[in-house]
Design an enzyme around this catalytic site. Structure first.
Site: not given
Ligand code: GLN
Length: 201
Positions: A49, A80, A136, A172, A174
Site C-alpha cells: 500500500g 512491499c 509495484i 506482492h 498475493e
Molecule cells: N511505494 C510504496 C510506499 O512507499 C510501497 C508500494 C507498495 O506497497 N506496492 O509505501
C-alpha cells in the site's frame, strides 16, 4: 487441529487478496482494523500500500505500539509497504518504522509506478519452479544484518527475507495466485506456535 488465525492489517492498501490466499492455505483470515483484534491472532500480514498513509492510520485506528508488541512475540509477514514498516533506515518523518528486522530499506528504489515490473525469482525453499514476483513501486532491501536469511533474490538483491519471527518481501505475493510463500509463512507460524522454533527478535 484448530486452524491458525492470521490477521491482515486492513487500514490501507492491498489487504483483500491476502485474506483470500490465507483461506486457500487453510488459515482463518481476520481483517484487522483495531488493536483489540490482535489479541487472539497467531500471526499478522502487513500488506502493500502506501507506508506513509499506513503510518498515519497507525496513529489513528490502531496503535503503533500494539503492532510493535505483537511483533515481539508473534510472526509478522510484511509485503512491499509492509516490508518498509518492518525494516529500518528510512529518514522520512512520515514513515514510522517498527525496526523488527535488521534490514535497511529504500522506498521507491526501483522507480515510479510506471517502472513496476514482474520477474521470475527462485524460492530457496522450493527451487524447482520459478516464482513470478510482481513489484509495484517497490522498496529495495539495501543491506541486511547477520540475523537475516535471504530466501530469494532478484538481480542479486534480496527480495524475500526471513529474520527471527518475521518474513518480508519487497513484492506482492498475493497477486499471482501462487500460494507457496503464504504456505511457507503459515508453516512458520505453526512451528512458532507449537514451540518448535525458538526464534526471537
Ligand atoms: N511505494 C510504496 C510506499 O512507499 C510501497 C508500494 C507498495 O506497497 N506496492 O509505501
Amino acid at each position: 487441529m484448530t486452524k491458525l488465525r492470521i490477521g491482515v492489517l486492513g487500514i490501507q492498501g492491498a489487504y483483500v487478496r491476502h485474506a483470500d490466499i490465507l483461506s486457500l492455505v487453510g488459515a482463518v483470515p481476520v481483517i484487522v482494523k483495531y488493536g483489540k483484534q490482535l489479541e487472539d491472532l497467531d500471526g499478522l500480514i502487513i500488506p502493500g500500500g502506501e507506508s506513509s498513509t499506513m503510518t498515519k492510520m497507525m496513529g489513528f485506528r490502531i496503535a503503533y505500539d500494539d503492532i510493535l508488541q505483537f511483533g515481539k512475540f508473534k510472526p509478522i509477514f510484511g509485503t512491499c509497504a509492509g516490508l518498509i514498516l518492518l525494516g529500518k533506515g528510512i529518514s522520512d518523518p512520515r514513515i514510522h518504522q517498527l525496526e523488527l528486522i535488521d534490514a535497511r530499506i529504500s522506498r521507491n528504489a526501483y522507480g515510479s509506478q510506471k517502472d513496476s515490473f514482474v520477474d521470475d525469482i527462485t524460492l530457496r525453499f522450493d527451487i524447482e519452479k520459478p516464482y513470478h514476483a510482481v513489484f509495484i513501486r517497490a522498496p529495495q532491501i539495501v543491506s541486511v544484518g547477520d540475523s537475516i536469511r535471504v530466501l530469494a533474490e532478484c538481480d542479486n538483491i534480496p527480495v524475500l527475507v526471513e529474520s527471527g519471527l518475521h518474513l518480508s518481501a519487497s513484492f506482492h505475493p498475493e497477486l499471482t495466485g501462487d500460494a507457496r510463500i503464504h504456505r511457507y509463512f503459515i508453516q512458520k507460524v505453526k512451528e512458532i506456535k507449537n514451540g518448535e522454533k525458538n526464534d526471537s527478535v
